[in-house]
Design an enzyme around this catalytic site. Structure first.
Site, PDB file in Angstrom:
ATOM      1  N   LEU A 178       0.855  -1.188   0.000  1.00  9.98           N
ATOM      2  CA  LEU A 178       0.000   0.000   0.000  1.00  9.98           C
ATOM      3  C   LEU A 178       0.891   1.237   0.000  1.00  9.98           C
ATOM      4  CD1 LEU A 178      -2.946   1.020   0.206  1.00  9.98           C
ATOM      5  CD2 LEU A 178      -2.619   1.098   2.684  1.00  9.98           C
ATOM      6  N   HIS A 179       0.725   2.097  -1.007  1.00  9.61           N
ATOM      7  CA  HIS A 179       1.664   3.192  -1.207  1.00  9.61           C
ATOM      8  C   HIS A 179       1.099   4.562  -0.771  1.00  9.61           C
ATOM      9  CE1 HIS A 179       4.120   0.314  -3.362  1.00  9.61           C
ATOM     10  NE2 HIS A 179       3.138   0.080  -4.211  1.00  9.61           N
ATOM     11  N   GLY A 180       0.147   5.103  -1.500  1.00 10.67           N
ATOM     12  CA  GLY A 180      -0.289   6.480  -1.308  1.00 10.67           C
ATOM     13  C   GLY A 180      -0.672   6.873   0.104  1.00 10.67           C
TER      14      GLY A 180
END
Length: 316
Positions: free
Chosen positions: A245-247
């Site tokens: 999970l990035h943002g």
């Protein structure tokens, strides 16, 4: 309360990040959202910003949306349709959007808002940088004085221990425009870098995704659907129990910095070699005497991170 400019190219996980910000009006005052080219083309990312705003019930709140620079400074645009789908936000059936972007460009908006912030209270504006850095780099090049209005740039970008996710050497947000990233890192503005080293510790297991749907709200169901779509590529690539999970690391760092652990280091961007183009040359072990220009996050506490993110989405 932070005054915030969001620079983004949604992207399912960036859509989740925007939802978390929109769910936190007591923490963030959004001065503008600037759409970038990156995960998909600029026309799509502009539309995707409005999809998220309207999902959150925000079209009437008057958050201005601006068009960023449509392509990198020196290189052709690289997108990530293989992960995010052709629209960049596949996986959930959004209704047609009603919002339209401002006439003022993203570059002009950043310059204006930073100068206004500097005049009102120097170093008071936070840049939430989710995407390639072209628009911010152009603004800093055209108007270096805007640094006086910026408190810090908090970015999801880069990798050192995990190295690359679009090439063996480079993380996507930097690879899209390494020359722009170099300009930003050399700006002298305080920078927090939230790299793949922490996003790979945040895995969207089925139990974590089901928790969003279990909220019983449309935003909760949308989060589950979007992240389920975009995880297909990463699950096959990594073989993990959930996609990274990035943002959302950007708003969660701003909300709960104690969940993140790292240190000040020097970092530079490779812009000459095609073999390692966009590589983050991070002096984690302090081998050089170069000035420390970023705070580099190395670890994150995953369970309280997801609990906080879930609590924010539950507000919508």
């Amino acid at each position: 309360m932070r005054d915030l400019i969001c620079i983004t190219d949604p992207g399912q996980e960036q859509a989740v990040a925007l939802l978390a910000i929109l769910a936190s009006p007591e923490d963030f005052r959004i001065k503008a959202i600037v759409a970038s080219a990156g995960n998909t083309t600029l026309d799509h990312t502009v539309e995707n910003v409005f999809k998220v705003l309207e999902l959150a019930g925000e079209p009437g709140r008057g958050i201005p949306v601006h068009r960023g620079v449509p392509k990198p400074l020196l290189r052709p645009l690289v997108t990530a349709a293989h992960v995010h789908g052709e629209t960049g936000l596949d996986g959930y059936d959004f209704p047609p959007v009603t919002g339209t972007a401002e006439d003022e460009s993203g570059v002009a908006a950043i310059i204006r808002l930073c100068r206004e912030a500097a005049a009102r209270e120097p170093h008071s504006l936070t840049i939430a940088q989710f995407s390639s850095m072209t628009t911010l780099a152009v603004a800093l090049t055209e108007a270096p004085d805007i640094a006086e209005g910026i408190a810090e740039i908090v970015m999801m970008a880069g990798a050192y221990f995990e190295v690359g996710n679009i090439t063996p050497a480079a993380e996507f947000n930097i690879y899209v425009d390494p020359h722009a990233a170099s300009i930003v890192l050399e700006s002298g503005i305080p920078i927090v870098m939230l790299p793949l080293d922490i996003t790979h510790q945040l895995r969207n297991t089925r139990a974590r995704l089901d928790a969003f749907s279990a909220l019983g709200t449309e935003p909760g169901r949308a989060v589950d659907a979007m992240l389920t779509f975009s995880e297909t590529f990463d699950l096959e690539k990594y073989g993990w129990d959930g996609a990274p999970l990035h943002g959302p690391v950007v708003p969660l760092y701003l909300l709960r910095p104690e969940l993140f652990h790292g240190r000040q280091i020097n970092a530079r961007i490779e812009t000459a070699s095609e073999l390692t183009m966009g590589m983050l040359v991070a002096d984690w072990w302090q081998i050089t005497d170069l000035p420390k220009n970023i705070f580099y996050a190395r670890d994150v506490d995953a369970d309280p991170f997801y609990a906080e993110l879930l609590s924010r989405i539950a507000r919508l």
